[in-house]
Design a protein around this motif. Sequence first.
Motif, PDB file in Angstrom:
ATOM      1  N   LEU A 152       0.785  -1.174   0.005  1.00 28.07           N
ATOM      2  CA  LEU A 152       0.068   0.218  -0.015  1.00 28.07           C
ATOM      3  C   LEU A 152       0.890   1.340  -0.043  1.00 28.07           C
ATOM      4  N   LEU A 153       0.730   2.080  -0.926  1.00 25.66           N
ATOM      5  CA  LEU A 153       1.486   3.352  -0.926  1.00 25.66           C
ATOM      6  C   LEU A 153       0.440   4.269  -0.088  1.00 25.66           C
ATOM      7  N   VAL A 154       1.203   4.858   0.963  1.00 26.37           N
ATOM      8  CA  VAL A 154       0.615   6.059   1.748  1.00 26.37           C
ATOM      9  C   VAL A 154       1.594   7.278   1.351  1.00 26.37           C
ATOM     10  N   LEU A 155       0.900   8.346   0.469  1.00 31.60           N
ATOM     11  CA  LEU A 155       1.449   9.689   0.012  1.00 31.60           C
ATOM     12  C   LEU A 155       0.978  10.554   1.004  1.00 31.60           C
ATOM     13  N   PRO A 163      -0.069  14.232  -6.135  1.00 28.96           N
ATOM     14  CA  PRO A 163       0.341  13.090  -6.496  1.00 28.96           C
ATOM     15  C   PRO A 163       0.195  12.442  -7.756  1.00 28.96           C
ATOM     16  N   LEU A 167       2.064   8.756  -9.078  1.00 27.64           N
ATOM     17  CA  LEU A 167       1.127   7.867  -9.102  1.00 27.64           C
ATOM     18  C   LEU A 167       1.142   7.272 -10.634  1.00 27.64           C
ATOM     19  N   TYR A 170       3.123   4.273 -10.843  1.00 27.17           N
ATOM     20  CA  TYR A 170       2.726   2.763 -10.232  1.00 27.17           C
ATOM     21  C   TYR A 170       1.305   2.518 -10.580  1.00 27.17           C
ATOM     22  N   ARG A 171       0.614   2.994 -11.491  1.00 27.57           N
ATOM     23  CA  ARG A 171      -0.825   2.893 -11.895  1.00 27.57           C
ATOM     24  C   ARG A 171      -0.530   1.488 -12.686  1.00 27.57           C
ATOM     25  N   TRP A 177      -3.148   2.905  -3.328  1.00 22.24           N
ATOM     26  CA  TRP A 177      -2.644   3.985  -2.874  1.00 22.24           C
ATOM     27  C   TRP A 177      -3.650   4.654  -2.087  1.00 22.24           C
TER      28      TRP A 177
END
Length: 329
Positions: A152-155, A163, A167, A170-171, A177
């Motif tokens: 999980l990406l937490v930005l 973002p 993003l 990584y999409r 995320w």
Amino acid sequence: MTGRYSDHDVEHYDRPRRRTRPRTKERPAYDDAVDGVVVTVDRGRFTLLIDGQKVMAMKARPLGRKGVVVGDRVRVVGDTSGDEGSLARIVEVRERVTTLRRTADDDDPVERVIVSNAEQLVVVTALADPDPQPRLIDRALVAAYDAGMQPLLVLTKADLADPETLLSTYRSLGVPWVVTQRGGDLTEVRERLHGRTSVLVGSSGVGKSTLVNALVPTAYRDVGVVNAVTGRGRHTSTSAFMLELPDGAGWIIDTPGIRSFGLAHVQPERLIEAFPDLDEMTEDCPRGCTHGTDEPECGLDEAVEAGTADPDRVASFRRLLAARSEPAY
Ligand SMILES: Nc1nc2c(ncn2[C@@H]2O[C@H](COP(=O)(O)OP(=O)(O)OP(=O)(O)O)[C@@H](O)[C@H]2O)c(=O)[nH]1
Ligand SMILES: [Zn+2]
């Protein structure tokens, strides 16, 4: 090396000696052992939670050199009262469901398990100040997939930057995320953490402590300065520690000491298993194909040519693959 030791000798040397008597006869029965979970480790002393209570423990001798890490489910004997000065003994480590590990690297010469039994690896990255480091994110993703954990990406610091640029990288991998900021609404983060155990990793200054503090207000008396679990004075914890989210909503494991992952142990086959659609395309790959960019006749290239694979997704997968053999910094 002088050639005196053959490979066979080395292998033999590494193997545990065969026991002359069956193990069970040497061991006392631990029928009275109770279950606990390791929430932090500090210089050979373990803080466990047993029925919601903190209990200090050490390893019992039969465990030998076996590592005990945060997240381990253990069986415990002795004084499990948790009273001041009491010390219980860990007699067994239950089989681990997941293991997050790092290869030996310059910082740490030993390959080790960092934490066990976590289902999700939360990669905390600031959108600015400090700027995102995609290489470190990639490495954390590889570690997650290798461990069989969901990433999980937490930005964080969404007040400082948009973002979208990050993003877009990584999409195509389909990494989930969420975007956060200090004082912001944490509903989405809480939903993602709900009902499971998540390990949080992130570089210094990304706002991880701020996030942990917002999720578990009792976590630190002062952001990043005091370790709430050991309760010990003004020192920044450098080892992982596990905290329960309010209302039993799940567990988080903060990892203040972990800034990078050594990945040399990660096998290409293990990585591609995390992407079942791509994995399927490699069924007819030549033996030993690593599915990298330079592989002749890799099924991934054939699928891209045939138009059945998303070229961005294949390229992103290969970027992760290559991250295994790049230096951490
Ligand atoms: N602008 C902005 N600053 C933030 C945000 N979240 C945290 N910060 C600031 O960023 C700095 C680093 O935050 P920490 O929570 O200490 O970061 P950390 O990741 O725990 O860093 P270490 O303690 O070095 O591990 C602090 O000055 C925070 O106040 C945010 O959403 N926006
Ligand atoms: Zn291949």
